[in-house]
Structure formats: structure tokens, C-alpha cells
Design an enzyme around this catalytic site. Structure first.
Site, PDB file in Angstrom:
ATOM      1  N   ASP A 136      -6.738 -21.380 -68.760  1.00 24.15           N
ATOM      2  CA  ASP A 136      -7.671 -20.375 -68.234  1.00 24.15           C
ATOM      3  C   ASP A 136      -7.807 -20.496 -66.713  1.00 24.15           C
ATOM      4  O   ASP A 136      -8.032 -19.505 -66.023  1.00 24.15           O
ATOM      5  CB  ASP A 136      -9.080 -20.570 -68.816  1.00 24.15           C
ATOM      6  CG  ASP A 136      -9.124 -20.470 -70.335  1.00 24.15           C
ATOM      7  OD1 ASP A 136      -8.569 -19.509 -70.868  1.00 24.15           O
ATOM      8  OD2 ASP A 136      -9.742 -21.354 -70.975  1.00 24.15           O
TER       9      ASP A 136
ATOM     10  N   ILE B 192      -2.226 -13.963 -72.200  1.00 22.97           N
ATOM     11  CA  ILE B 192      -3.248 -12.942 -71.899  1.00 22.97           C
ATOM     12  C   ILE B 192      -4.566 -13.686 -71.736  1.00 22.97           C
ATOM     13  O   ILE B 192      -5.059 -14.321 -72.672  1.00 22.97           O
ATOM     14  CB  ILE B 192      -3.431 -11.899 -73.017  1.00 22.97           C
ATOM     15  CG1 ILE B 192      -2.117 -11.160 -73.320  1.00 22.97           C
ATOM     16  CG2 ILE B 192      -4.510 -10.876 -72.609  1.00 22.97           C
ATOM     17  CD1 ILE B 192      -2.250 -10.051 -74.375  1.00 22.97           C
ATOM     18  N   ASP B 193      -5.123 -13.639 -70.558  1.00 20.38           N
ATOM     19  CA  ASP B 193      -6.488 -14.137 -70.384  1.00 20.38           C
ATOM     20  C   ASP B 193      -7.383 -12.902 -70.420  1.00 20.38           C
ATOM     21  O   ASP B 193      -7.228 -11.989 -69.604  1.00 20.38           O
ATOM     22  CB  ASP B 193      -6.639 -14.921 -69.074  1.00 20.38           C
ATOM     23  CG  ASP B 193      -8.014 -15.577 -69.018  1.00 20.38           C
ATOM     24  OD1 ASP B 193      -8.366 -16.291 -69.969  1.00 20.38           O
ATOM     25  OD2 ASP B 193      -8.746 -15.338 -68.039  1.00 20.38           O
TER      26      ASP B 193
ATOM     27  N   GLU C  98      -0.921 -21.452 -74.073  1.00 17.21           N
ATOM     28  CA  GLU C  98      -2.047 -21.378 -75.014  1.00 17.21           C
ATOM     29  C   GLU C  98      -1.617 -21.243 -76.474  1.00 17.21           C
ATOM     30  O   GLU C  98      -2.118 -21.969 -77.322  1.00 17.21           O
ATOM     31  CB  GLU C  98      -2.998 -20.225 -74.662  1.00 17.21           C
ATOM     32  CG  GLU C  98      -4.147 -20.184 -75.656  1.00 17.21           C
ATOM     33  CD  GLU C  98      -5.252 -19.200 -75.341  1.00 17.21           C
ATOM     34  OE1 GLU C  98      -5.093 -18.368 -74.436  1.00 17.21           O
ATOM     35  OE2 GLU C  98      -6.285 -19.287 -76.025  1.00 17.21           O
TER      36      GLU C  98
ATOM     37  N   ASP D 256      -1.314 -18.889 -69.598  1.00 24.55           N
ATOM     38  CA  ASP D 256      -2.164 -18.095 -70.489  1.00 24.55           C
ATOM     39  C   ASP D 256      -1.527 -16.713 -70.551  1.00 24.55           C
ATOM     40  O   ASP D 256      -1.588 -15.938 -69.586  1.00 24.55           O
ATOM     41  CB  ASP D 256      -3.606 -18.008 -69.954  1.00 24.55           C
ATOM     42  CG  ASP D 256      -4.566 -17.539 -71.031  1.00 24.55           C
ATOM     43  OD1 ASP D 256      -4.102 -16.892 -71.987  1.00 24.55           O
ATOM     44  OD2 ASP D 256      -5.775 -17.819 -70.916  1.00 24.55           O
TER      45      ASP D 256
ATOM     46  N   THR E 199      -8.267 -11.743 -73.886  1.00 22.83           N
ATOM     47  CA  THR E 199      -7.708 -11.124 -75.103  1.00 22.83           C
ATOM     48  C   THR E 199      -8.704 -10.201 -75.797  1.00 22.83           C
ATOM     49  O   THR E 199      -8.318  -9.144 -76.309  1.00 22.83           O
ATOM     50  CB  THR E 199      -7.213 -12.217 -76.072  1.00 22.83           C
ATOM     51  OG1 THR E 199      -6.119 -12.878 -75.450  1.00 22.83           O
ATOM     52  CG2 THR E 199      -6.728 -11.650 -77.390  1.00 22.83           C
TER      53      THR E 199
HETATM   54  C1  IPD Z   1     -11.173 -16.634 -72.532  1.00 27.79           C
HETATM   55  C2  IPD Z   1     -11.580 -15.869 -71.295  1.00 27.79           C
HETATM   56  C3  IPD Z   1     -13.091 -15.771 -71.193  1.00 27.79           C
HETATM   57  C4  IPD Z   1     -13.734 -17.142 -71.198  1.00 27.79           C
HETATM   58  C5  IPD Z   1     -13.307 -17.928 -72.433  1.00 27.79           C
HETATM   59  C6  IPD Z   1     -11.772 -18.009 -72.492  1.00 27.79           C
HETATM   60  P1  IPD Z   1      -8.863 -15.878 -73.688  1.00 27.79           P
HETATM   61  O1  IPD Z   1      -9.768 -16.736 -72.625  1.00 27.79           O
HETATM   62  O2  IPD Z   1     -11.089 -16.479 -70.134  1.00 27.79           O
HETATM   63  O3  IPD Z   1     -13.490 -15.149 -70.001  1.00 27.79           O
HETATM   64  O4  IPD Z   1     -15.137 -16.970 -71.199  1.00 27.79           O
HETATM   65  O5  IPD Z   1     -13.867 -19.215 -72.301  1.00 27.79           O
HETATM   66  O6  IPD Z   1     -11.393 -18.721 -73.646  1.00 27.79           O
HETATM   67  O7  IPD Z   1      -9.246 -16.327 -75.053  1.00 27.79           O
HETATM   68  O8  IPD Z   1      -9.151 -14.450 -73.465  1.00 27.79           O
HETATM   69  O9  IPD Z   1      -7.486 -16.291 -73.306  1.00 27.79           O
HETATM   70 CA    CA Z   2      -7.822 -17.728 -71.563  1.00 31.31          CA
HETATM   71 CA    CA Z   3      -5.325 -16.262 -73.847  1.00 29.14          CA
END
Ligand code: IPD
Ligand code: CA
Ligand code: CA
Length: 258
Positions: A208, A82-83, A64, A80, A85
Site C-alpha cells: 500500500d 490495484i490500490d 499483494e 499493489d 479495489t
Molecule cells: C486498501 C486501500 C485503503 C486502505 C486499506 C488498504 P486495497 O488497499 O489502500 O485506502 O484504507 O487499508 O488495504 O485493498 O484497495 O488494495
Molecule cells: Ca492496497
Molecule cells: Ca490491492
């Protein structure tokens, strides 16, 4: 072995999440109002990529924050760091490292690790999915009105027919629980583990969903785009379910009533 590299890389990233969580770290903004990136995202990403490059220097990497590290390889690591964030930055322990591994264009392994809840999910194509080494499977519910679902919303609101809020509203008006955890990878793992019966989201990126979608499939569930076509992580729209409520859910998402 490639599996041990995946596990090692996931653990290395997760150590950085644990090191920074609830501590002091730099936060900056990407495009969109609250699309954050923290020092921990960068540290986790570096730790993950270092492990992969050490074992497989010729593999393609898509991550990412770092973008593409292009290589002419059958293998591609989709990361990813950190998913979740926004959760991470607010001290909410619903966030994870998510890594999918593609071979010849198909996701063959996935790992999702939330060290703050001590939950390590792993899936391998054809070999099932597990949580902390115990096999998991999707729920058995057959009626959509009795389901507990989860969704997510993009950082910039999508104004479109049957958009995120319209679909959400339909369920809420009927009293059907739809949660919003803030980590698509965890949403998918929780469908795989049978905690949620279904998940849908209108705009995801490959990092994601690459690991989480394999988790759902290997746990016996179904994953498609919003038209019902087989899902690939390069599609924005995703519907994942226990399989039994999938058609009903697609009908509601596409304008039907519940
Ligand atoms: C997000 C998370 C969130 C989702 C967003 C993503 P991030 O990723 O997965 O649940 O609703 O569409 O972008 O920005 O925390 O890596
Ligand atoms: Ca993510
Ligand atoms: Ca992320």
C-alpha cells in the site's frame, strides 16, 4: 534501465485497470467482510509481473495477490496491482497501480498510476517526485486546525486506544476536514502534490505504501510511524505530512487534543 522497466510495468498494469473499469468482471472476497479481489487485480498483477520477470528474472517480488516470489537479489519489487479495489469494484475512479522498488532494503523508486484520472506519479530517491513529469512538492500549511487531511480504515475494525475512529472523531468534532478516499497510495501521492497536508492510517501493508511514502519524502514531506520513528513500508502505522504539522499531528494521534 530499471526505471524504464518500472514505468513499463506500471503502464501494463494500468491498461488492465482501464480494460475492466466499469465493465463486467468477477469479484471474490478475501478475509474480512468487504475485502475484495477482482479479476482485474489478477490481470493487472500478471501484466506487471510479466514485464518485471522479462527484464529482471532474478529479482525478488512481493505482490499483494501473488505473495512472495523469493529470489536471492539486492532488488525487491513491491506491487499493489490495484490500490483502491473497493472503489474500482464500485466504478469509483480513485484507484491505481502502485509499485515500489527496493535496493538493499531501501525504497529507491516508486510509481503510482491512476489511469482513470490520467495521473502518473513517479519518485526516485534523491531526485524528487513528479506528477505527469512535472515536479511536485508538499503544502506549506503550518497550523493543524487549518489542514485538510486524509485517512483510511482497515477492513476489520481495530479496537485500540487512539484507534482509527477516535483520532478521526477528534478532528471532525473540531471541524477539521479529514477525507477518506479509499486508496492509501493515492492518499500519499496527494500529500506529495500538496492537495492534502497530511495522511495517517493505522494498518497498512508494504504494497500500500512502498511507492507513496517515497513520493511524500521526495516531495519534501515527512513520513514516520505513529511514534515518530522513521517509516519503513513493513510498519503498519503511518503518518505522512508536509513536515510542518508533523509533530502536532503525532501529538493528537497519541492522545493529545487539537
Ligand atoms: C486498501 C486501500 C485503503 C486502505 C486499506 C488498504 P486495497 O488497499 O489502500 O485506502 O484504507 O487499508 O488495504 O485493498 O484497495 O488494495
Ligand atoms: Ca492496497
Ligand atoms: Ca490491492
Amino acid at each position: 534501465m530499471i526505471k524504464s522497466t518500472l514505468l513499463k510495468a506500471t503502464e501494463a498494469g494500468a491498461r488492465e485497470l482501464q480494460r475492466f473499469f466499469n465493465g463486467e468482471f468477477k469479484v471474490s472476497n478475501k478475509e474480512g467482510m468487504n475485502n475484495l479481489v477482482t479479476e482485474a487485480d489478477h490481470a493487472a498483477e500478471k501484466a506487471i509481473i510479466d514485464v518485471i520477470k522479462e527484464d529482471y528474472p532474478s529479482h525478488f517480488i512481493l505482490s499483494e495477490e501473488a505473495g512472495e516470489i523469493k529470489m536471492d537479489s539486492e532488488y525487491k519489487w513491491i506491487i499493489d496491482p490495484i490500490d483502491g479495489t473497493v472503489n474500482f469494484a464500485n466504478g469509483i475512479p480513485i484507484c491505481c497501480v502502485s509499485i515500489g522498488l527496493e535496493h538493499n532494503g531501501k525504497v529507491v523508486m516508486g510509481a503510482v498510476y491512476n489511469p482513470l484520472m490520467n495521473e502518473f506519479y513517479f519518485a526516485q530517491k534523491g531526485f524528487g517526485a513528479s506528477l505527469n513529469d512535472k515536479k511536485i512538492s508538499v503544502s506549506n500549511k503550518t497550523e493543524l486546525v487549518k489542514c485538510c487531511m486524509v485517512t483510511g480504515f482497515p477492513y476489520s475494525y481495530l479496537d485500540m486506544p487512539n484507534g482509527p475512529l477516535e483520532v478521526f472523531e477528534k478532528f471532525i468534532r473540531k471541524g477539521v476536514p479529514v477525507r477518506r478516499l479509499g486508496s492509501a497510495a493515492i492518499d500519499l501521492c496527494w500529500v506529495a502534490a500538496g492537495r492534502f497536508d497530511a495522511f495517517f492510517e493505522h494498518s497498512l501493508n508494504a504494497w500500500d505504501s512502498a511507492a507513496g511514502f517515497l513520493m511524500v519524502k521526495e516531495a519534501g514531506g515527512k513520513v514516520t510511524d505513529m511514534e515518530g520513528n522513521p517509516y519503513s513500508p513493513y510498519q503498519k502505522k503511518i503518518v505522512a505530512s508536509n513536515g510542518k504539522v508533523h509533530d502536532e499531528l503525532l501529538a493528537v494521534i497519541n492522545g493529545g487534543s487539537i
